[in-house]
Write a protein that holds these residues in place. Sequence first.
Motif, PDB file in Angstrom:
ATOM      1  N   GLU A   1      55.120 -36.335  89.739  1.00 36.80           N
ATOM      2  CA  GLU A   1      54.262 -35.720  90.251  1.00 36.80           C
ATOM      3  C   GLU A   1      53.629 -34.452  89.853  1.00 36.80           C
ATOM      4  O   GLU A   1      54.397 -33.738  89.533  1.00 36.80           O
ATOM      5  CB  GLU A   1      54.301 -35.317  91.808  1.00 36.80           C
ATOM      6  CG  GLU A   1      53.269 -34.711  92.500  1.00 36.80           C
ATOM      7  CD  GLU A   1      53.602 -34.266  93.958  1.00 36.80           C
ATOM      8  OE1 GLU A   1      52.649 -33.772  94.809  1.00 36.80           O
ATOM      9  OE2 GLU A   1      54.928 -34.266  94.442  1.00 36.80           O
TER      10      GLU A   1
ATOM     11  N   ASP B   1      42.280 -43.636  86.660  1.00 37.46           N
ATOM     12  CA  ASP B   1      43.093 -43.378  87.771  1.00 37.46           C
ATOM     13  C   ASP B   1      43.882 -44.640  87.757  1.00 37.46           C
ATOM     14  O   ASP B   1      43.583 -45.866  88.427  1.00 37.46           O
ATOM     15  CB  ASP B   1      42.419 -43.304  89.096  1.00 37.46           C
ATOM     16  CG  ASP B   1      43.407 -42.762  90.202  1.00 37.46           C
ATOM     17  OD1 ASP B   1      44.461 -42.484  89.779  1.00 37.46           O
ATOM     18  OD2 ASP B   1      43.066 -42.828  91.446  1.00 37.46           O
ATOM     19  N   ALA B   2      45.226 -44.620  87.104  1.00 37.72           N
ATOM     20  CA  ALA B   2      46.009 -45.769  87.257  1.00 37.72           C
ATOM     21  C   ALA B   2      47.276 -45.260  86.859  1.00 37.72           C
ATOM     22  O   ALA B   2      47.580 -44.261  86.031  1.00 37.72           O
ATOM     23  CB  ALA B   2      45.647 -46.707  86.243  1.00 37.72           C
ATOM     24  N   PHE B   3      48.441 -45.991  86.906  1.00 38.56           N
ATOM     25  CA  PHE B   3      49.701 -45.729  86.405  1.00 38.56           C
ATOM     26  C   PHE B   3      50.572 -47.014  86.308  1.00 38.56           C
ATOM     27  O   PHE B   3      50.043 -47.995  87.056  1.00 38.56           O
ATOM     28  CB  PHE B   3      50.307 -44.738  87.318  1.00 38.56           C
ATOM     29  CG  PHE B   3      51.003 -45.306  88.604  1.00 38.56           C
ATOM     30  CD1 PHE B   3      52.247 -45.580  88.835  1.00 38.56           C
ATOM     31  CD2 PHE B   3      50.123 -45.314  89.581  1.00 38.56           C
ATOM     32  CE1 PHE B   3      52.501 -46.170  90.129  1.00 38.56           C
ATOM     33  CE2 PHE B   3      50.524 -45.689  90.895  1.00 38.56           C
ATOM     34  CZ  PHE B   3      51.624 -46.192  91.209  1.00 38.56           C
ATOM     35  N   ASN B   4      51.551 -47.023  85.549  1.00 36.87           N
ATOM     36  CA  ASN B   4      52.499 -48.408  85.232  1.00 36.87           C
ATOM     37  C   ASN B   4      53.889 -48.004  85.934  1.00 36.87           C
ATOM     38  O   ASN B   4      54.630 -47.238  85.287  1.00 36.87           O
ATOM     39  CB  ASN B   4      52.611 -48.340  83.871  1.00 36.87           C
ATOM     40  CG  ASN B   4      53.672 -49.630  83.804  1.00 36.87           C
ATOM     41  OD1 ASN B   4      53.938 -50.406  84.337  1.00 36.87           O
ATOM     42  ND2 ASN B   4      53.870 -50.096  82.262  1.00 36.87           N
TER      43      ASN B   4
ATOM     44  N   HIS C   1      48.916 -36.721  87.305  1.00 33.53           N
ATOM     45  CA  HIS C   1      49.582 -37.658  86.355  1.00 33.53           C
ATOM     46  C   HIS C   1      49.050 -38.941  86.429  1.00 33.53           C
ATOM     47  O   HIS C   1      49.449 -39.903  85.351  1.00 33.53           O
ATOM     48  CB  HIS C   1      51.143 -37.862  86.909  1.00 33.53           C
ATOM     49  CG  HIS C   1      50.953 -38.092  88.602  1.00 33.53           C
ATOM     50  ND1 HIS C   1      50.681 -37.146  89.409  1.00 33.53           N
ATOM     51  CD2 HIS C   1      51.336 -39.156  89.472  1.00 33.53           C
ATOM     52  CE1 HIS C   1      50.737 -37.555  90.578  1.00 33.53           C
ATOM     53  NE2 HIS C   1      51.211 -38.665  90.404  1.00 33.53           N
ATOM     54  N   THR C   2      48.044 -39.188  87.333  1.00 30.69           N
ATOM     55  CA  THR C   2      47.536 -40.864  87.209  1.00 30.69           C
ATOM     56  C   THR C   2      46.063 -40.777  86.752  1.00 30.69           C
ATOM     57  O   THR C   2      45.317 -41.637  86.210  1.00 30.69           O
ATOM     58  CB  THR C   2      47.452 -41.149  88.642  1.00 30.69           C
ATOM     59  OG1 THR C   2      46.660 -40.456  89.637  1.00 30.69           O
ATOM     60  CG2 THR C   2      48.852 -41.311  89.108  1.00 30.69           C
ATOM     61  N   THR C   3      45.224 -39.324  86.666  1.00 34.38           N
ATOM     62  CA  THR C   3      44.000 -39.250  86.213  1.00 34.38           C
ATOM     63  C   THR C   3      43.829 -38.538  84.785  1.00 34.38           C
ATOM     64  O   THR C   3      42.797 -38.451  84.662  1.00 34.38           O
ATOM     65  CB  THR C   3      43.148 -38.710  87.307  1.00 34.38           C
ATOM     66  OG1 THR C   3      43.569 -37.135  87.491  1.00 34.38           O
ATOM     67  CG2 THR C   3      43.320 -39.534  88.576  1.00 34.38           C
TER      68      THR C   3
ATOM     69  N   TYR D   1      53.449 -44.750  81.256  1.00 31.71           N
ATOM     70  CA  TYR D   1      53.025 -44.500  82.615  1.00 31.71           C
ATOM     71  C   TYR D   1      51.522 -44.380  82.742  1.00 31.71           C
ATOM     72  O   TYR D   1      51.178 -44.552  83.837  1.00 31.71           O
ATOM     73  CB  TYR D   1      53.715 -43.282  82.989  1.00 31.71           C
ATOM     74  CG  TYR D   1      53.667 -43.187  84.489  1.00 31.71           C
ATOM     75  CD1 TYR D   1      54.488 -43.481  85.445  1.00 31.71           C
ATOM     76  CD2 TYR D   1      52.578 -42.206  85.154  1.00 31.71           C
ATOM     77  CE1 TYR D   1      54.320 -43.211  86.704  1.00 31.71           C
ATOM     78  CE2 TYR D   1      52.257 -41.998  86.177  1.00 31.71           C
ATOM     79  CZ  TYR D   1      53.236 -42.398  87.339  1.00 31.71           C
ATOM     80  OH  TYR D   1      52.908 -42.043  88.676  1.00 31.71           O
ATOM     81  N   LEU D   2      50.840 -44.026  81.597  1.00 36.56           N
ATOM     82  CA  LEU D   2      49.503 -43.730  81.447  1.00 36.56           C
ATOM     83  C   LEU D   2      48.629 -45.119  81.892  1.00 36.56           C
ATOM     84  O   LEU D   2      47.679 -45.033  81.910  1.00 36.56           O
ATOM     85  CB  LEU D   2      49.091 -42.838  80.149  1.00 36.56           C
ATOM     86  CG  LEU D   2      49.786 -41.532  80.217  1.00 36.56           C
ATOM     87  CD1 LEU D   2      49.178 -40.966  78.924  1.00 36.56           C
ATOM     88  CD2 LEU D   2      49.521 -40.666  81.557  1.00 36.56           C
TER      89      LEU D   2
ATOM     90  N   ASP E   1      47.033 -35.350  91.766  1.00 32.80           N
ATOM     91  CA  ASP E   1      46.825 -36.774  90.838  1.00 32.80           C
ATOM     92  C   ASP E   1      46.827 -36.568  89.393  1.00 32.80           C
ATOM     93  O   ASP E   1      46.419 -37.359  88.547  1.00 32.80           O
ATOM     94  CB  ASP E   1      45.637 -37.430  91.390  1.00 32.80           C
ATOM     95  CG  ASP E   1      44.324 -36.708  91.190  1.00 32.80           C
ATOM     96  OD1 ASP E   1      44.243 -35.820  90.334  1.00 32.80           O
ATOM     97  OD2 ASP E   1      43.384 -37.324  91.623  1.00 32.80           O
TER      98      ASP E   1
ATOM     99  N   THR F   1      45.885 -49.617  84.290  1.00 34.78           N
ATOM    100  CA  THR F   1      44.322 -49.673  84.556  1.00 34.78           C
ATOM    101  C   THR F   1      44.170 -51.039  85.154  1.00 34.78           C
ATOM    102  O   THR F   1      44.304 -51.988  84.645  1.00 34.78           O
ATOM    103  CB  THR F   1      43.343 -49.577  83.489  1.00 34.78           C
ATOM    104  OG1 THR F   1      43.632 -48.018  83.027  1.00 34.78           O
ATOM    105  CG2 THR F   1      41.995 -49.508  84.137  1.00 34.78           C
TER     106      THR F   1
END
Length: 420
Positions: A161, A180-183, A125-127, A192-193, A123, A196
């Motif tokens: 990933e 913890d989120a992504f676009n 890449h999302t956190t 991408y960050l 995770d 939220t």
Amino acid sequence: MRHLIPVLALLGLTATAALASPGDQRPGHRAEKPASVELGVRPFFLVDDMADSRLKQKLQQCAQRGQFTARDFSIGHRGAPLQFPEHTVESYTAAARMGAGIVECDVTFTKDKELVCRHAQNDLHTTTNILVTPLAVKCTTPFVPATLDADGKVVTPAKVECRTSDITLAEFRTLRGKMDAFNPAARTPQEYLGGTANFRTDLYSGLTSGTLMTHAESIELFKRLGVKMTPELKSASVTMPFDGFTQEAYAQKMIDEYKQAGVSPRQVFAQSFNINDVLYWVRNEAAFGKQAVYLDDANTVADLPGRNELVDYKSQGIQIVAPPIFALLSTNAAGDIVPSQYARDARAAGLGIIAWSLERSGLLADGNNGFYYQSFDSAIQTEGDVMRVLDVLARDVKVMGVFSDWPATTTFYANCAGLR
């Protein structure tokens, strides 16, 4: 230590009262147990939002007393990730400030087999901010931008990933945590960050916060904050054994870090969704196995184990189960929230029960509240109904504790209900 001062000010702590960074987890850089519990406004907003009832009156009277203490019933799920980046110094400290008596570090491992606190091995890449650092080139799946049609709608979502097993501990330490989120519509790593959820906030996800931790560092922080600990051994994204590192060695290493830190087994609630991990602790680390927690991964009511399976858990030495909230609640003919069949069966089997997770579903009053409310959503009308949910879980299901993304809510209820 300078980079944490703004966050500490928001938490009501002094710079000398908290850990500075993962590299400063040593004598002389101590986070002390909060002198008092600070609930903030949310629990009182929830009470005010309740429909008139005896429970609301009781909670209103409790609110007027104004003195609250930490409670084990209140479990910080990943810390306090409703507002702070999960599994960070800031999130853990916020949970303790809100009276969580137990705080969770989800445990996974790096390329050099060091244990760190992340909700999943894959995770980053999302956190974290890994995609905008030089470490992005080491990700298992490099960033692939989204494909959009002429109207800007997503044809194929962005893909990437990044795993903790892609990088060493030294490299992990250079990252910063984020919400913890992504676009999925991202065309660049920076885009991408984003993503939220609108019921969370990025206010505390800047360069001065999001301090990542190793598992061992979390132990030291929790000791200093005066909280109990509930580590979850996460499933590996890599094939096990990993470079000779077996699943059993992984489960043992997590327990060994508590033993090396001199932590009493009574202070630790080791968790796993893998029954073999739990049984390993029961059979090989009896003192820790006594309160090891078997997490249930059911997605629907139909997936839940029946009475015979729950009895079998108990016969194998498992003492505590932890299902999602929907597993424990249902509604009766009058539309009231009541204990589910699973809850009654688990109690009849002699199992302790912990519920997960509160404050993860956003606004409740608009209905369609998703996974955690699926078995009793028809009974939820207002944000304040969270307190009704807690009341049935505590009074009727008799859960040992409730994981929450914002532990002030569970701390407040536990104080008012006289729960430890």
